[in-house]
Design an enzyme around this catalytic site. Structure first.
Site, PDB file in Angstrom:
ATOM      1  N   THR A 132      52.495  41.467  40.208  1.00 39.70           N
ATOM      2  CA  THR A 132      51.430  41.672  39.213  1.00 39.70           C
ATOM      3  C   THR A 132      50.183  40.818  39.438  1.00 39.70           C
ATOM      4  O   THR A 132      50.256  39.740  40.030  1.00 39.70           O
ATOM      5  CB  THR A 132      51.970  41.335  37.801  1.00 39.70           C
ATOM      6  OG1 THR A 132      52.566  40.035  37.845  1.00 39.70           O
ATOM      7  CG2 THR A 132      53.002  42.358  37.331  1.00 39.70           C
ATOM      8  N   ARG A 133      49.076  41.320  38.923  1.00 35.06           N
ATOM      9  CA  ARG A 133      47.800  40.592  38.853  1.00 35.06           C
ATOM     10  C   ARG A 133      47.135  40.953  37.522  1.00 35.06           C
ATOM     11  O   ARG A 133      47.423  42.011  36.946  1.00 35.06           O
ATOM     12  CB  ARG A 133      46.839  41.026  39.969  1.00 35.06           C
ATOM     13  CG  ARG A 133      47.264  40.701  41.377  1.00 35.06           C
ATOM     14  CD  ARG A 133      47.227  39.200  41.664  1.00 35.06           C
ATOM     15  NE  ARG A 133      47.451  38.904  43.067  1.00 35.06           N
ATOM     16  CZ  ARG A 133      48.651  38.836  43.650  1.00 35.06           C
ATOM     17  NH1 ARG A 133      49.740  39.043  42.958  1.00 35.06           N
ATOM     18  NH2 ARG A 133      48.744  38.544  44.943  1.00 35.06           N
TER      19      ARG A 133
ATOM     20  N   CYS B 212      51.901  31.881  46.941  1.00 38.64           N
ATOM     21  CA  CYS B 212      50.798  32.785  47.290  1.00 38.64           C
ATOM     22  C   CYS B 212      49.645  31.909  47.756  1.00 38.64           C
ATOM     23  O   CYS B 212      49.610  30.713  47.463  1.00 38.64           O
ATOM     24  CB  CYS B 212      50.431  33.575  46.035  1.00 38.64           C
ATOM     25  SG  CYS B 212      49.348  34.966  46.334  1.00 38.64           S
TER      26      CYS B 212
ATOM     27  N   HIS C  11      50.512  39.930  47.924  1.00 35.81           N
ATOM     28  CA  HIS C  11      51.878  40.341  47.573  1.00 35.81           C
ATOM     29  C   HIS C  11      52.222  39.895  46.151  1.00 35.81           C
ATOM     30  O   HIS C  11      51.492  39.133  45.524  1.00 35.81           O
ATOM     31  CB  HIS C  11      52.872  39.721  48.554  1.00 35.81           C
ATOM     32  CG  HIS C  11      52.831  38.217  48.516  1.00 35.81           C
ATOM     33  ND1 HIS C  11      51.847  37.512  49.159  1.00 35.81           N
ATOM     34  CD2 HIS C  11      53.608  37.301  47.893  1.00 35.81           C
ATOM     35  CE1 HIS C  11      52.034  36.218  48.947  1.00 35.81           C
ATOM     36  NE2 HIS C  11      53.100  36.060  48.160  1.00 35.81           N
TER      37      HIS C  11
ATOM     38  N   LYS D 164      55.306  34.841  33.533  1.00 34.86           N
ATOM     39  CA  LYS D 164      54.579  34.164  34.616  1.00 34.86           C
ATOM     40  C   LYS D 164      53.438  33.344  34.024  1.00 34.86           C
ATOM     41  O   LYS D 164      52.567  33.900  33.347  1.00 34.86           O
ATOM     42  CB  LYS D 164      54.030  35.240  35.569  1.00 34.86           C
ATOM     43  CG  LYS D 164      53.166  34.716  36.682  1.00 34.86           C
ATOM     44  CD  LYS D 164      53.266  35.601  37.926  1.00 34.86           C
ATOM     45  CE  LYS D 164      52.128  36.571  38.085  1.00 34.86           C
ATOM     46  NZ  LYS D 164      52.247  37.377  39.308  1.00 34.86           N
TER      47      LYS D 164
ATOM     48  N   LYS E 177      41.587  42.618  41.407  1.00 38.11           N
ATOM     49  CA  LYS E 177      41.090  43.637  40.455  1.00 38.11           C
ATOM     50  C   LYS E 177      39.878  44.400  40.993  1.00 38.11           C
ATOM     51  O   LYS E 177      39.593  45.507  40.572  1.00 38.11           O
ATOM     52  CB  LYS E 177      40.741  42.980  39.109  1.00 38.11           C
ATOM     53  CG  LYS E 177      39.625  41.949  39.213  1.00 38.11           C
ATOM     54  CD  LYS E 177      39.354  41.244  37.894  1.00 38.11           C
ATOM     55  CE  LYS E 177      40.260  40.077  37.636  1.00 38.11           C
ATOM     56  NZ  LYS E 177      40.223  39.006  38.645  1.00 38.11           N
TER      57      LYS E 177
ATOM     58  N   HIS F 287      45.438  27.537  38.001  1.00 36.27           N
ATOM     59  CA  HIS F 287      44.435  28.101  38.910  1.00 36.27           C
ATOM     60  C   HIS F 287      43.938  27.020  39.887  1.00 36.27           C
ATOM     61  O   HIS F 287      42.744  26.781  40.017  1.00 36.27           O
ATOM     62  CB  HIS F 287      43.290  28.679  38.065  1.00 36.27           C
ATOM     63  CG  HIS F 287      42.222  29.380  38.847  1.00 36.27           C
ATOM     64  ND1 HIS F 287      42.471  30.333  39.801  1.00 36.27           N
ATOM     65  CD2 HIS F 287      40.867  29.254  38.815  1.00 36.27           C
ATOM     66  CE1 HIS F 287      41.326  30.765  40.302  1.00 36.27           C
ATOM     67  NE2 HIS F 287      40.347  30.120  39.731  1.00 36.27           N
TER      68      HIS F 287
HETATM   69  C1  LIG Z   1      48.990  33.372  42.766  1.00 37.56           C
HETATM   70  C2  LIG Z   1      47.809  34.298  42.812  1.00 37.56           C
HETATM   71  C3  LIG Z   1      47.378  34.896  41.638  1.00 37.56           C
HETATM   72  C4  LIG Z   1      46.280  35.743  41.647  1.00 37.56           C
HETATM   73  N1  LIG Z   1      45.921  36.357  40.495  1.00 37.56           N
HETATM   74  C5  LIG Z   1      44.934  37.271  40.492  1.00 37.56           C
HETATM   75  C6  LIG Z   1      44.663  38.012  39.349  1.00 37.56           C
HETATM   76  O1  LIG Z   1      45.323  37.836  38.323  1.00 37.56           O
HETATM   77  N2  LIG Z   1      43.689  38.946  39.405  1.00 37.56           N
HETATM   78  C7  LIG Z   1      42.965  39.158  40.524  1.00 37.56           C
HETATM   79  O2  LIG Z   1      42.066  40.002  40.489  1.00 37.56           O
HETATM   80  N3  LIG Z   1      43.195  38.474  41.660  1.00 37.56           N
HETATM   81  C8  LIG Z   1      44.171  37.535  41.664  1.00 37.56           C
HETATM   82  N4  LIG Z   1      44.477  36.853  42.809  1.00 37.56           N
HETATM   83  C9  LIG Z   1      43.632  37.003  43.985  1.00 37.56           C
HETATM   84  C10 LIG Z   1      43.946  38.202  44.849  1.00 37.56           C
HETATM   85  O3  LIG Z   1      45.329  38.402  44.952  1.00 37.56           O
HETATM   86  C11 LIG Z   1      43.279  37.958  46.212  1.00 37.56           C
HETATM   87  O4  LIG Z   1      41.891  37.753  45.996  1.00 37.56           O
HETATM   88  C12 LIG Z   1      43.479  39.128  47.153  1.00 37.56           C
HETATM   89  O5  LIG Z   1      44.835  39.447  47.286  1.00 37.56           O
HETATM   90  C13 LIG Z   1      42.900  38.782  48.535  1.00 37.56           C
HETATM   91  O6  LIG Z   1      43.185  39.841  49.400  1.00 37.56           O
HETATM   92  P1  LIG Z   1      42.776  39.838  50.937  1.00 37.56           P
HETATM   93  O7  LIG Z   1      42.965  41.227  51.394  1.00 37.56           O
HETATM   94  O8  LIG Z   1      41.451  39.180  51.091  1.00 37.56           O
HETATM   95  O9  LIG Z   1      43.815  38.827  51.637  1.00 37.56           O
HETATM   96  P2  LIG Z   1      45.326  39.074  52.157  1.00 37.56           P
HETATM   97  O10 LIG Z   1      46.110  39.814  51.180  1.00 37.56           O
HETATM   98  O11 LIG Z   1      45.858  37.748  52.591  1.00 37.56           O
HETATM   99  O12 LIG Z   1      45.132  40.019  53.403  1.00 37.56           O
HETATM  100  C14 LIG Z   1      44.703  39.570  54.655  1.00 37.56           C
HETATM  101  C15 LIG Z   1      45.584  40.202  55.700  1.00 37.56           C
HETATM  102  O13 LIG Z   1      45.041  39.959  56.992  1.00 37.56           O
HETATM  103  C16 LIG Z   1      46.135  39.818  57.868  1.00 37.56           C
HETATM  104  N5  LIG Z   1      45.689  39.105  59.076  1.00 37.56           N
HETATM  105  C17 LIG Z   1      45.192  37.861  59.138  1.00 37.56           C
HETATM  106  N6  LIG Z   1      44.941  37.506  60.393  1.00 37.56           N
HETATM  107  C18 LIG Z   1      45.279  38.557  61.180  1.00 37.56           C
HETATM  108  C19 LIG Z   1      45.273  38.792  62.574  1.00 37.56           C
HETATM  109  N7  LIG Z   1      44.876  37.853  63.451  1.00 37.56           N
HETATM  110  N8  LIG Z   1      45.692  40.000  63.029  1.00 37.56           N
HETATM  111  C20 LIG Z   1      46.097  40.972  62.150  1.00 37.56           C
HETATM  112  N9  LIG Z   1      46.162  40.771  60.819  1.00 37.56           N
HETATM  113  C21 LIG Z   1      45.748  39.592  60.328  1.00 37.56           C
HETATM  114  C22 LIG Z   1      47.120  39.000  57.040  1.00 37.56           C
HETATM  115  O14 LIG Z   1      48.427  39.002  57.562  1.00 37.56           O
HETATM  116  C23 LIG Z   1      47.000  39.643  55.689  1.00 37.56           C
HETATM  117  O15 LIG Z   1      47.925  40.690  55.509  1.00 37.56           O
HETATM  118  C24 LIG Z   1      45.575  35.983  42.846  1.00 37.56           C
HETATM  119  C25 LIG Z   1      46.009  35.382  44.034  1.00 37.56           C
HETATM  120  C26 LIG Z   1      47.120  34.559  44.026  1.00 37.56           C
HETATM  121  C27 LIG Z   1      47.555  33.920  45.313  1.00 37.56           C
HETATM  122  O1  LIG Z   2      41.626  36.909  38.576  1.00 38.95           O
HETATM  123  C1  LIG Z   2      42.193  36.674  37.523  1.00 38.95           C
HETATM  124  O2  LIG Z   2      42.017  37.381  36.543  1.00 38.95           O
HETATM  125  C2  LIG Z   2      43.096  35.465  37.442  1.00 38.95           C
HETATM  126  C3  LIG Z   2      42.565  34.579  36.400  1.00 38.95           C
HETATM  127  C4  LIG Z   2      43.147  33.241  36.443  1.00 38.95           C
HETATM  128  C5  LIG Z   2      43.221  32.675  37.772  1.00 38.95           C
HETATM  129  C6  LIG Z   2      43.844  33.600  38.756  1.00 38.95           C
HETATM  130  N1  LIG Z   2      43.168  34.848  38.722  1.00 38.95           N
END
Ligand SMILES: Cc1cc2nc3c(=O)[nH]c(=O)nc-3n(C[C@H](O)[C@H](O)[C@H](O)COP(=O)(O)OP(=O)(O)OC[C@H]3O[C@@H](n4cnc5c(N)ncnc54)[C@H](O)[C@@H]3O)c2cc1C
Ligand SMILES: O=C(O)[C@@H]1CCCCN1
Length: 387
Positions: free
Chosen positions: A51-52, A316, A48, A269, A349, A273
């Site tokens: 931006t990223r 997050c 959520h 923002k 990304k 990390h």
């Molecule tokens: C502050 C922050 C900054 C970031 N910055 C960057 C960035 O600049 N660039 C970049 O590339 N990446 C960035 N990232 C990383 C990126 O956002 C994550 O790697 C990515 O969102 C992971 O996605 P996901 O689908 O694995 O996890 P999630 O988005 O957490 O999705 C998992 C989903 O599974 C669901 N779920 C879990 N258990 C169950 C269950 N038992 N039943 C049904 N549903 C379930 C959850 O509710 C959730 O919706 C950042 C992350 C954060 C927190």
């Molecule tokens: O994936 C990215 O690009 C950023 C870089 C810095 C740390 C958080 N994630």
């Protein structure tokens, strides 16, 4: 019980990785169910927020190479859905000449990624309102920019539904029974499919406990800080300010990164990390804000145009592996179960490409990239397999 199953594939978790996996499967004509525990959209996981960062600047060649295709897939989705998801801003990388900065610069050069090296004497001409630390070098990865995260999730989930995919939200998966047909129990029903994809973010180990596997994943709460511009707009996307990465600086053991002010006008923002460990369902009980002090000291020295007191703080979660590389693999025993996890704070990304790769694994195809850095086997000494 029918041997066909209700679906060809069930995907658990509608974050960025599960949503793109479901979309890829539906694109390939598979009857796909995407299950999500919370009512969508939600802000309790990792995907959520507005931006990223999107970038090609990486230490390892394989990420830089994979980003080439990921950029193409992002633009395809933009076209299909008729929305703008990426804004090119460039990424300013600053750090001591030798060390990680050099490794990253070499990767960009080796892979022919367009970049500009900024000499210290001309730095402030190109990047006003930033003090480059003595001894730091700087470059700009021109390809980089901002991804609109919430909008991207809406777009990919919408396209998935247009392809006939079913999203069932507000249903928590409570058990999984492996087999030729996998049975998935939720708080609201029982579903069966030939294949299962687990993309459950920081809840991954809870789901894997139902199928005899545990991975060495740590869950970290990340404080997402926004800082007020003294002169509104001076670090803004409209004024072409780039995203930035600060590598190895005296204030911080880990990376500091930022995105130009945009989603909350007048607020930039800038985050650390690293965070403190938490359980995914107890995120808001983790109140450690020591990272804020690190950021205040850094911003006072290097970003004099920001008020060094957070204006907005959001939360997050990161799910981190010991080497900070992803997990993209089949279950070691049940090869109709595919796992995408441990995106270690840098997976957004890659979303469209991760979706394609998990889809390929799920269909039993040879994946488009060498997935050896992402195998479960690399954790042999850590993983407590109950198999
Ligand atoms: C502050 C922050 C900054 C970031 N910055 C960057 C960035 O600049 N660039 C970049 O590339 N990446 C960035 N990232 C990383 C990126 O956002 C994550 O790697 C990515 O969102 C992971 O996605 P996901 O689908 O694995 O996890 P999630 O988005 O957490 O999705 C998992 C989903 O599974 C669901 N779920 C879990 N258990 C169950 C269950 N038992 N039943 C049904 N549903 C379930 C959850 O509710 C959730 O919706 C950042 C992350 C954060 C927190
Ligand atoms: O994936 C990215 O690009 C950023 C870089 C810095 C740390 C958080 N994630």
């Amino acid at each position: 019980m029918s041997t066909e199953g209700d679906y060809d594939c069930i995907v658990i978790g509608a974050g960025v990785q599960g949503s793109f996996s479901a979309y890829e499967l539906a694109k390939r004509g598979r009857r796909t169910l995407l299950l999500e525990q919370f009512v969508l959209p939600h802000s309790r996981g990792s995907s959520h927020g507005q931006t990223r960062i999107i970038r090609k600047a990486y230490d390892q060649d394989y990420y830089t190479v994979m980003m080439d295709e990921s950029y193409r897939l992002w633009s395809q989705l933009e076209e299909e859905a008729g929305v703008k998801l990426c804004r090119q801003t460039g990424l300013l990388v600053m750090g001591p000449e030798n060390g990680t900065y050099q490794v990253l610069k070499n990767t960009l050069q080796r892979n022919g990624v367009p970049m500009v090296i900024l000499q210290p004497e001309e730095f402030s001409k190109h990047i006003p309102h930033v003090n480059l630390a003595d001894g730091d070098a700087a470059l700009v990865d021109i390809t980089a920019g901002v991804l609109y995260a919430d909008r991207a999730l809406r777009a990919v989930q919408g396209q998935f539904q247009k392809l006939g995919g079913i999203i069932t939200d507000g249903q928590k998966v409570t058990d999984i029974r492996p087999g030729d047909l996998v049975t998935v129990m939720t708080s609201g029903g029982v579903y069966r499919a030939k294949n299962l994809v687990v993309t459950a973010g920081c809840w991954t180990n809870t789901l894997l406990s139902y199928i005899g596997l545990q991975l060495p994943l740590k869950v970290l709460k990340i404080n997402v800080y926004y800082w007020k511009e003294k002169d509104p707009g001076c670090y803004s996307l409209q004024n072409r300010f780039p995203c930035f990465l600060q590598i190895e600086c005296p204030e911080a053991e880990h990376l500091i990164y930022g995105l130009p002010s945009n989603e909350y006008p007048g607020l930039m923002k800038v985050c650390y990390h690293m965070g403190s460990e938490t359980k995914p369902d107890e995120r808001d009980r983790q109140t450690d804000k020591s990272d804020g002090d690190i950021l205040k000291r850094y911003l006072t020295r290097c970003f004099p145009g920001l008020v060094p007191e957070p204006a907005v703080v959001e939360s997050c979660l990161y799910t981190v592996t010991p080497d900070e590389h992803f997990v993209l693999d089949c279950h070691p025993v049940h090869n109709n179960i595919v796992i995408g996890a441990g995106f270690s704070g840098h997976g957004f990304k890659f979303g469209p490409l991760i979706g394609k790769l998990l889809c390929e694994l799920s269909l039993g195809e040879v994946p488009s990239y060498d997935l050896s850095p992402f195998r479960i086997r690399r954790f042999q000494e850590h993983s407590k397999s109950a198999l």
